[in-house]
Design an enzyme around this catalytic site. Structure first.
Site, mmCIF file in Angstrom:
data_model
loop_
_atom_site.group_PDB
_atom_site.id
_atom_site.type_symbol
_atom_site.label_atom_id
_atom_site.label_comp_id
_atom_site.label_asym_id
_atom_site.label_seq_id
_atom_site.Cartn_x
_atom_site.Cartn_y
_atom_site.Cartn_z
ATOM 1 N N ARG A 197 -12.716 61.767 -87.136
ATOM 2 C CA ARG A 197 -13.335 60.583 -87.726
ATOM 3 C C ARG A 197 -12.254 59.515 -87.904
ATOM 4 N NH1 ARG A 197 -18.549 61.193 -87.021
ATOM 5 N NH2 ARG A 197 -19.164 60.017 -88.860
ATOM 6 N N GLU B 161 -16.533 50.598 -85.640
ATOM 7 C CA GLU B 161 -16.951 50.703 -84.244
ATOM 8 C C GLU B 161 -18.185 49.832 -84.005
ATOM 9 O OE1 GLU B 161 -17.456 54.838 -83.282
ATOM 10 O OE2 GLU B 161 -15.375 55.334 -83.737
ATOM 11 N N HIS C 85 -15.931 56.328 -78.260
ATOM 12 C CA HIS C 85 -16.631 57.390 -79.002
ATOM 13 C C HIS C 85 -17.607 58.130 -78.080
ATOM 14 C CE1 HIS C 85 -17.647 58.531 -83.416
ATOM 15 N NE2 HIS C 85 -17.800 59.582 -82.625
#
Length: 317
Positions: free
Chosen positions: A228, A257, A276
């Site tokens: 994370r 993000e 991601h």
């Protein structure tokens, strides 16, 4: 058992649920779900913030199967208050994710990025032989020895790497030759050539990877984050990369993000960024449904108590 899915499933996956137990399956996208739609619903597959105000007025939902491994973004306090059990998708992304991590480590050591850039310029260019490294004989430090860490360890050992693990207990793990507790994290930072962070976000782990940690790493080492974004201090990481405290970074996650176009990370030559996508795989939905189906198959008719991938709402993961 009445199931409301926010994910549109393939027919084979719906049948997997039906075969697991006595279920009534309904699909609705989150934006179309109303308060009435939740009446008598026992299980929700997937989650969306739009459901939070509806759940506050609902007393039937007993279990939420998250569609992600990390669940820090879900309203866990509400789940605790309502007695809603939460399971995550840990494990669903593991095979592809582990392959991507190993692939990027190979790419880094073999300087494939340099070769690709030369290819775009139609240039036959090679570096000195010493610029092409090998994984064999190198040390990999796992910050987190869960599903992802253990699969990466399995693949890393096949390439001849020595794997070190940090976890909350000193419980042994397959393919991990050295295990240390979380309290020893700074002591082992300097042991590795690659450091892989797959930590969840908790009070203990937020910003835990900071300047102190980077200063303990080898200057030749590479930091990798597939956990994370909130577990590392990005300002400290930037400084470590810009000043040569560490050799480079491979980043799939960030605090915010998508990563801002103005972020300094984009322009650093010693950073490899993926958006991601580490957990993305064509088999993802099927594997999450399998987790739910396995839990359903272990239940009796009188209670809804999942046993697999259960999140400890006291710990947050």
């Amino acid at each position: 058992m009445k199931i409301l899915s926010l994910q549109e499933l393939q027919q084979a996956d719906i049948e997997l649920l039906n075969n697991a137990g006595s279920v009534e399956y309904t699909y609705l996208p989150a934006e179309n779900v109303t308060q009435a739609d939740l009446n008598d619903v026992d299980v929700i597959l997937g989650y969306d913030d739009k459901l939070t105000p509806l759940l506050q007025k609902n007393n039937s939902v007993k279990w939420v199967q998250a569609w992600s491994a990390g669940v820090d973004q879900l309203p866990q306090n509400l789940f605790k208050e309502k007695g809603i059990q939460l399971t995550n998708a840990s494990g669903a992304m593991v095979p592809g994710l582990a392959e991507q991590i190993i692939g990027q480590m190979i790419s880094w050591d073999r300087n494939l990025g340099y070769s690709f850039a030369a290819q775009q310029k139609q240039k036959w260019d090679e570096l000195a032989a010493t610029s092409y490294q090998e994984l064999a004989g190198k040390k990999l430090l796992l910050l987190g020895v869960g599903h992802i860490g253990q699969q990466v360890a399995k693949l890393a050992v096949a390439f001849g790497m020595h794997v070190i693990g940090v976890r909350h207990s000193d419980k042994p793990a397959n393919n991990v030759e050295e295990i240390y507790t979380f309290e020893q994290i700074f002591q082992v930072a300097g042991k590795a050539d690659f450091v892989l962070n797959t930590l969840p976000v908790t009070v203990q782990t937020e910003d835990v990877i900071d300047q102190k940690f980077f200063l303990q790493m080898k200057k030749s080492a590479v930091y990798i984050n597939y956990g994370r974004g909130k577990t590392n201090n990005e300002s400290d990481l930037l400084q470590a990369l810009q000043t040569g405290e560490i050799a480079g970074a491979i980043m799939d996650v960030f605090k915010e993000e998508p990563l801002s176009k103005d972020s300094a990370f984009w322009k650093l030559p010693n950073v490899l960024i993926t958006p991601h996508t580490g957990g993305d795989t064509a088999l993802y939905d099927h594997r999450v449904v399998k987790i739910a189906a396995d839990n359903i198959s272990m239940m009796n008719d009188d209670s809804i108590k999942p046993q697999k991938n259960v999140v400890d709402l006291r710990q947050g993961y």
